[in-house]
Design an enzyme around this catalytic site. Sequence first.
Site, PDB file in Angstrom:
ATOM      1  N   ASP A 137      -4.307   1.703  -0.521  1.00  0.00           N
ATOM      2  CA  ASP A 137      -4.169   2.748   0.129  1.00  0.00           C
ATOM      3  C   ASP A 137      -3.105   2.484   1.434  1.00  0.00           C
ATOM      4  O   ASP A 137      -2.138   3.154   1.436  1.00  0.00           O
ATOM      5  CB  ASP A 137      -5.499   3.349   0.561  1.00  0.00           C
TER       6      ASP A 137
ATOM      7  N   ASP B 220      -2.112   9.084   0.343  1.00  0.00           N
ATOM      8  CA  ASP B 220      -1.343   7.849   0.926  1.00  0.00           C
ATOM      9  C   ASP B 220       0.153   8.147   1.364  1.00  0.00           C
ATOM     10  O   ASP B 220       0.710   7.831   2.481  1.00  0.00           O
ATOM     11  CB  ASP B 220      -1.477   6.605   0.186  1.00  0.00           C
TER      12      ASP B 220
END
Length: 308
Positions: free
Chosen positions: A29, A258
């Site tokens: 992430d 993200d």
Amino acid sequence: MARLLAIGECMVELGDAGSGLLRKGFAGDTLNAAYYARTYLPAAFDVAYLSAVGTDLLSAEMLAFIGDKGILTEDVLEIEGAAPGLYMIHLKEGERSFSYWRSASAARRLAEDPAHLRRAIEKADTIVFSGITLAILSPEARETLILELRRAKAAGRRVVFDPNIRPRLWEDAATLRAVVEAGARASTILVPSFDDEQAHFADADPEATIARYRQWGADTVLVKNGSGAACLSNGTDAIVRITPPRVQTVVDTTSAGDSFNGAFLARLLTGVAPAEAAAFAARVAAAVIAHHGALVPPEHLPQALDLA
Ligand code: ADP
């Protein structure tokens, strides 16, 4: 020089390449967020990653991969005998599921050396971390990292936190909530996803998420909400709603949040107003979910007009 430092775990990704073959990639992430920040930040900004890897060939490949994306790896710890975590993507009737081998990953040791952490943080003016970064650490290492982040906030650095709640990574629900709160209190910008916050903090709506994180000391809270409107609170102004573009065919939602975080920060750091930065982030996330993979190549992404 301006510098964004993302802290977390990058894993080896194994995906089905057909005929029983596997394709190897690298993702995580915070690395994904760093990739999108790098994509949209001018060259005068540095983007760096802090993690821990081993000294094996796979770790060397991972570092080369990160470096190839224009992300600095000088703050990645290399630990003798350790190895990266790994996950495999399964595709069954269009639905993705994941198997993880990360319980002994090198990244779990990224905060073991407080002096190293402090040096890396002091070189940056924006620090990005997530609930996954905190979840994978030992209780002592969590404390070390949060202490350094609190120091960074007190020194006027931007500290950006995506709680990115993955209950299976946490030992129990009470610890999850307590550590996410401590992480939030060390931060200036919060970028949570509403579904996570509703599930784990019983927030009735994104406004409740905003109120809670503001009470815990964030200046800016931007709540992502899938295809629904993202909600932005910045200072004492009224909450701004950002409706994402309609996506005809969602191909792969990996990295939606993200990419949103990375694009939002890149625009914010280049002086764009927060509401405008959030609207741009929603356009980037819409393009990302219309393509396969976590790290979508720039040619499939919106251009930032002033960078073109
Ligand atoms: P996460 O991936 O972190 O769980 P969300 O699902 O809330 O986060 O998605 C992050 C962002 O991606 C959203 O704020 C939105 O901009 C974009 N997004 C996600 N799903 C859709 C969708 N179906 N249509 C358009 N945009 C979407």
